[in-house]
Design an enzyme around this catalytic site. Sequence first.
Site, PDB file in Angstrom:
ATOM      1  N   GLU A   3       0.808  -1.226   0.000  1.00 15.88           N
ATOM      2  CA  GLU A   3       0.000   0.000   0.000  1.00 15.88           C
ATOM      3  C   GLU A   3       0.839   1.273   0.000  1.00 15.88           C
ATOM      4  O   GLU A   3       0.811   2.063   0.960  1.00 15.88           O
ATOM      5  CB  GLU A   3      -0.954  -0.003   1.194  1.00 15.88           C
ATOM      6  CG  GLU A   3      -1.944  -1.147   1.161  1.00 15.88           C
ATOM      7  CD  GLU A   3      -3.070  -1.007   2.180  1.00 15.88           C
ATOM      8  OE1 GLU A   3      -2.879  -0.333   3.197  1.00 15.88           O
ATOM      9  OE2 GLU A   3      -4.148  -1.577   1.934  1.00 15.88           O
ATOM     10  N   GLU A  53      -6.633  -7.693  -1.152  1.00 20.13           N
ATOM     11  CA  GLU A  53      -7.008  -7.772   0.260  1.00 20.13           C
ATOM     12  C   GLU A  53      -8.470  -7.392   0.399  1.00 20.13           C
ATOM     13  O   GLU A  53      -8.933  -6.437  -0.244  1.00 20.13           O
ATOM     14  CB  GLU A  53      -6.225  -6.767   1.114  1.00 20.13           C
ATOM     15  CG  GLU A  53      -4.805  -7.115   1.393  1.00 20.13           C
ATOM     16  CD  GLU A  53      -4.169  -6.088   2.344  1.00 20.13           C
ATOM     17  OE1 GLU A  53      -4.907  -5.483   3.157  1.00 20.13           O
ATOM     18  OE2 GLU A  53      -2.959  -5.887   2.246  1.00 20.13           O
TER      19      GLU A  53
HETATM   20  C1  GLA Z   1      -4.515  -2.761   4.812  1.00 21.46           C
HETATM   21  C2  GLA Z   1      -3.107  -3.287   4.925  1.00 21.46           C
HETATM   22  C3  GLA Z   1      -2.992  -4.493   5.777  1.00 21.46           C
HETATM   23  C4  GLA Z   1      -3.820  -4.322   7.016  1.00 21.46           C
HETATM   24  C5  GLA Z   1      -5.245  -4.072   6.654  1.00 21.46           C
HETATM   25  C6  GLA Z   1      -6.075  -3.874   7.905  1.00 21.46           C
HETATM   26  O1  GLA Z   1      -5.185  -3.221   3.746  1.00 21.46           O
HETATM   27  O2  GLA Z   1      -2.512  -3.580   3.677  1.00 21.46           O
HETATM   28  O3  GLA Z   1      -1.631  -4.668   6.113  1.00 21.46           O
HETATM   29  O4  GLA Z   1      -3.345  -3.226   7.740  1.00 21.46           O
HETATM   30  O5  GLA Z   1      -5.337  -2.900   5.909  1.00 21.46           O
HETATM   31  O6  GLA Z   1      -7.292  -4.464   7.878  1.00 21.46           O
END
Ligand code: GLA
Length: 673
Positions: free
Chosen positions: A153, A316
């Site tokens: 991210e 994700e």
């Molecule tokens: C993001 C991050 C993960 C985690 C999630 C939390 O998507 O990439 O590492 O922190 O949020 O739910």
Amino acid sequence: MSTNPVWDGERLCYGGDWNPEQWPAEVWREDVTLMRRAGVNLVTVGVFAWSRLEPTPGRHTADWLDRVLDLLHDNGIRAALATPTAAPPPWFTLAHPDALPVTADGVRLHHGSRDTYCAAAPAYRAAARDIAGFLADRYAHHPALALWHVHNEYGTSCHCPHADAAFRRWLADRYGDFDALNAAWVTSFWSQHYSDWAQLATPRATQYLSNPGQLLDFRRFWSDTLLAAYTEQRDLLRAANPAVPVTTNYVLGDWVPVDHARWASEVDLVAIDHYPSAVDGGAEEQTALAADLARGWARHGAYRRGAGDDSWLLMESAPNQIHTAGRMHTKEPGRLARHSLGHVARGSRGVMFFQWRAPAGGAERFHSAVVPHAGPDSRVFREAAQLGDLLGRITEATAGRVAAAVALGWDAASAWALRHPGMPSRAPDHHAEVAAAHRALWRAGVACDLVPPGDPLDGHRLLVLPALYLAADATVDWVRRHVDAGGHLLVTWLSGVADEHARIRLGGYPGAFRDLLGVRVEEFHPLADGDRVALTGGGYGELWTETVHLAGAEPVAGYRGGVLDGRPAITRHRRGDALAWYVSTRPDDGTYQRLLAGAARDAGVAPVCPAVPPGVEAVRRHDGDRSWLFLLNHTDRPQRVPATGTELVTGEQVDEALTVPAGGVAVLREPPR
Ligand code: GLA
Ligand code: GLA
């Protein structure tokens, strides 16, 4: 890009983030057994494992990862192997205090969380290349490796001296000389004329409002800087084995200084993380929007590269709890499959979760997991295993592609520029306006493609531009060409007001599009929070109103009451066979839905499946004369949908109508046309 068995059409990807570094080896074996039971075939490993891979500078300890990858391979599960550069170890920050991030207020942040770096700091970039290079050397040919997952991210920014220096270099590249920069930023305002590069710095905390051009360029600079951090890792991973695709997971949010469209041609597969912030009504619409955005970015990337398709990957998502608005919300039964299919229907090559197993400690110990603290004897694990089975049954449907005849404009720079605190009200928000238009189309059952300005509009009969605040000359040409070719247009308030540097286009709003729309806006009248103005013909305007003068357009709806009583609110300009609509307020949801459904109908665009009952979402994917219809029943009762074909989840033959269970899903192979 390789034809990789994980997404070559044989199997949808299914899995999530797995963190074996948090557990002893007997848990790994249990995890892999459970993964097989759930139908998992892809896991992301190593995302935050830097300190376990390099506990002291230059000393690597990867035996555990060797064993993890071998175990996965032995069990037919492939790896999206991450570079761990989003979480530098404590030794790094102690050795390189100059690489610690600095906020706009001048506060230096310290380790103890993640993302503790300035991505413009040379020491950080060198350490990131080193650890990525180590992984490339060791694993580029490992048989379990399906995909490189660079970093996590990308989305940080910084105001340290390294950031200042890099920002100056970026500005010198962009503008060449001070005349151009001073003109772009209108530095004659408040004595900001620059005459030496040394005077330029990142936009730190100031007494009062900062320069809008400087803030906008700061965002652009970070998007480019983070992209450079990504591409240098990508290039060395690619060099180690060109057959393995490389990507990074996009984080969605208006705070992110990343132009995801621009990045799309640099990743081999667009990958997004999606966590809806709405819990009750609204999560489905947000899911659809995120998925349409991802497909739009993938489409843009394919167009820029001149190759590839518009598929992408949900990297994700939350299997159960979502943390939003200071509270954890549990997804009710059925939502897991519905949200997941909302993504797959719109082009995701699979479903990935954050995370596989809930950690026993650490900052995110209460975040969502397929194997929760309670263990696998749990609703979430059972629903995840059912979804794994379901995904195995519907793979053929992913051969098709979504075809939309409405294009919805999305522009990172407009979103950034509208965040300037000196706007006429806090209401303007590009993401929120795109979301409102998307929601209206979603509720009307009309499919749309999200398009960055300049992308090809082939087959798009209607172009919708919500709050497209910045319009570069090239964007104005792009819109004009669409209308000249007979395309319909619908533009909303605060569009085309400024040029690419956020300088106002003079002569009346919406400067760039006045002649196309046949209107001239003289004044803005933003509404107070919660206020609304009645519209003739029904419904209300919210957030914003304007004094609109007709200059060729005809009124469609007017303001009723208040200072604008009797004046036009929504207008329509006939351009040959096409219509160009202007909407000077934010219509309430019902009014917006009717307006966009009508504009689509006028443009000859029908809903995906006109016969679906309210609350049932329909997405169709086409491949030549074949098609598949995804039906997601968001209501709490069974719904009957007129349809024919073979339902892939149950194998049922459908002759006239299909009953989609309450809160359930169906995927229909339709008879060839
Ligand atoms: C993001 C991050 C993960 C985690 C999630 C939390 O998507 O990439 O590492 O922190 O949020 O739910
Ligand atoms: C004050 C200042 C002006 C200007 C106005 C804004 O009066 O003196 O420079 O900022 O506010 O309306």
